[in-house]
Design an enzyme around this catalytic site. Structure first.
Site, PDB file in Angstrom:
ATOM      1  N   TYR A  31       0.838  -1.207   0.000  1.00 30.03           N
ATOM      2  CA  TYR A  31       0.000   0.000   0.000  1.00 30.03           C
ATOM      3  C   TYR A  31       0.867   1.250   0.000  1.00 30.03           C
ATOM      4  CZ  TYR A  31       0.894   1.203   4.904  1.00 30.03           C
ATOM      5  OH  TYR A  31       1.492   1.594   6.079  1.00 30.03           O
ATOM      6  N   ARG A  50       8.237   3.647  -4.826  1.00 29.95           N
ATOM      7  CA  ARG A  50       8.329   2.750  -3.660  1.00 29.95           C
ATOM      8  C   ARG A  50       7.298   1.630  -3.754  1.00 29.95           C
ATOM      9  NH1 ARG A  50       7.700   5.275   2.263  1.00 29.95           N
ATOM     10  NH2 ARG A  50       5.547   5.516   1.536  1.00 29.95           N
ATOM     11  N   ARG A  99      -7.057 -22.368  -0.343  1.00 27.97           N
ATOM     12  CA  ARG A  99      -6.172 -21.755   0.633  1.00 27.97           C
ATOM     13  C   ARG A  99      -4.813 -22.419   0.567  1.00 27.97           C
ATOM     14  NH1 ARG A  99      -5.195 -18.914   5.375  1.00 27.97           N
ATOM     15  NH2 ARG A  99      -3.497 -20.037   6.370  1.00 27.97           N
ATOM     16  N   HIS A 101      -0.407 -21.284   0.814  1.00 28.55           N
ATOM     17  CA  HIS A 101       0.533 -20.185   1.057  1.00 28.55           C
ATOM     18  C   HIS A 101       1.244 -19.735  -0.220  1.00 28.55           C
ATOM     19  CE1 HIS A 101      -0.335 -21.006   5.180  1.00 28.55           C
ATOM     20  NE2 HIS A 101       0.560 -20.141   5.627  1.00 28.55           N
ATOM     21  N   LYS A 148       6.514  -2.071   2.216  1.00 28.52           N
ATOM     22  CA  LYS A 148       5.328  -1.407   2.769  1.00 28.52           C
ATOM     23  C   LYS A 148       4.128  -2.351   2.640  1.00 28.52           C
ATOM     24  CE  LYS A 148       3.278   3.216   3.036  1.00 28.52           C
ATOM     25  NZ  LYS A 148       3.448   3.383   4.474  1.00 28.52           N
ATOM     26  N   GLU A 181      12.915   2.766  13.690  1.00 29.50           N
ATOM     27  CA  GLU A 181      12.004   3.828  13.252  1.00 29.50           C
ATOM     28  C   GLU A 181      10.890   3.898  14.281  1.00 29.50           C
ATOM     29  OE1 GLU A 181      10.135   2.828   9.468  1.00 29.50           O
ATOM     30  OE2 GLU A 181       9.840   0.748  10.082  1.00 29.50           O
ATOM     31  N   LEU A 205      11.258   1.325   6.980  1.00 28.64           N
ATOM     32  CA  LEU A 205      10.644   1.711   5.716  1.00 28.64           C
ATOM     33  C   LEU A 205      11.431   2.893   5.134  1.00 28.64           C
ATOM     34  CD1 LEU A 205       7.973   1.059   4.069  1.00 28.64           C
ATOM     35  CD2 LEU A 205       7.237   3.293   4.872  1.00 28.64           C
TER      36      LEU A 205
END
Ligand code: PMP
Length: 284
Positions: A31, A50, A99, A101, A148, A181, A205
């Site tokens: 995102y 990014r 389902r 992975h 991110k 951070e 990040l």
């Protein structure tokens, strides 16, 4: 509000996503948040770059051009009201039939975007600035913090630790007491006029605001600036502490774990740097 979902602009209430979406089931997505003031976006190209880096890293193939993203962002700003908007962009791997992975290779990514209200642009005067009290905690997130990811539970828990203590952010240090951070910001300190921030690696990040600040300082001032490891002790002993993010810009921290930073007001260097940021932030 009007949102964007997979090519369409529609009312938020009509935007439907499958519960089989891996963004929902696994937090498998990337995102971005881009600020827009009166429709003018801040750091747009860097934010898109990014996001593309994140998508490449987790092998989501989307193929939206920067122009296509710009068009979506502009449309959302036009279709919704507000002078101060955060544009949220989200790409998840998509809906699977089973389902498992492993990355499915035959599904289409889900692309979602919407805008939300953010505070007005930060000011650079000491008396009127938004200030931050913060907690200081050990970083217990994963070792890929440069991505991110929409899987934000680690960050959410850290933010909540600060909130539970009455604070507005949580600054984090790793297992060997180095500052990484904060739960949703990067960190800078000032000591005897020298500005320092941790170097880019897998622990943090690569903040666009961090990048903008470094660029602006290098081309418009003669401050001494260092990207280097900062210890927890140095942070507690700093003259100034800042947390930076797209909406906070240069956020002056006035208390860490209840202890005043400097005289408990935004510092002199903060004032100069937030002024420079205000002046040059749309140049990049
Ligand atoms: N670190 C983390 C963990 C964040 O969530 C954010 C906010 N996106 C930042 C740093 C600051 O990044 P930016 O300056 O791009 O908003």
């Amino acid at each position: 509000s009007t949102v964007y979902l997979n090519g369409d602009y529609l009312a938020a209430a009509d935007a439907k996503i499958s519960p089989m979406d891996r963004g929902f089931l696994f937090g498998d997505g990337i995102y971005e948040v881009i600020p827009a003031y009166q429709g003018k976006m801040l750091g747009f190209n860097a934010h898109i770059e990014r996001m593309n880096n994140g998508l490449n890293e987790i092998e989501i193939k989307l193929g939206y051009s920067t122009d296509k993203w710009r068009e979506i962002c502009q449309q959302l700003c036009e279709k919704n009201h507000g002078d101060n908007l955060g544009i949220y962009l989200h790409v998840s791997r998509g809906a699977d039939t089973k389902r498992a992975h492993a990355y499915p290779t035959d599904i289409t990514p889900t692309v979602f975007a919407y805008v939300f209200e953010i505070p007005p642009q930060p000011v650079s005067d000491i008396e009127h600035a938004t200030t931050y009290t913060v907690s200081l905690e050990q970083d217990k997130r994963w070792q890929r913090c440069h991505i991110k990811s929409t899987a934000l539970l680690g960050n959410v828990i850290h933010y909540q630790q600060g909130a539970a203590a009455g604070n507005k952010e949580t600054i984090l240090y790793n297992r060997i007491d180095e500052i990484t951070e904060a739960s949703s910001s990067n960190v800078f300190i000032v000591k005897e006029g020298v500005i320092s921030t941790p170097p880019l690696d897998n622990q943090i990040l690569p903040g666009i605001t961090r990048w903008l600040i470094l660029n602006i300082l290098h081309s418009h001032s003669d401050f001494k600036v260092q990207q280097r490891v900062i210890s927890k002790t140095e942070l507690l002993d700093a003259d100034e502490v800042w947390i930076t993010s797209a909406t906070k810009e240069v956020g002056a921290v006035v208390k860490v774990n209840g202890k005043l930073v400097g005289d408990g007001k935004p510092g002199k260097v903060w004032q100069q740097v937030q002024s420079l940021f205000t002046k040059h932030k749309f140049d990049y």
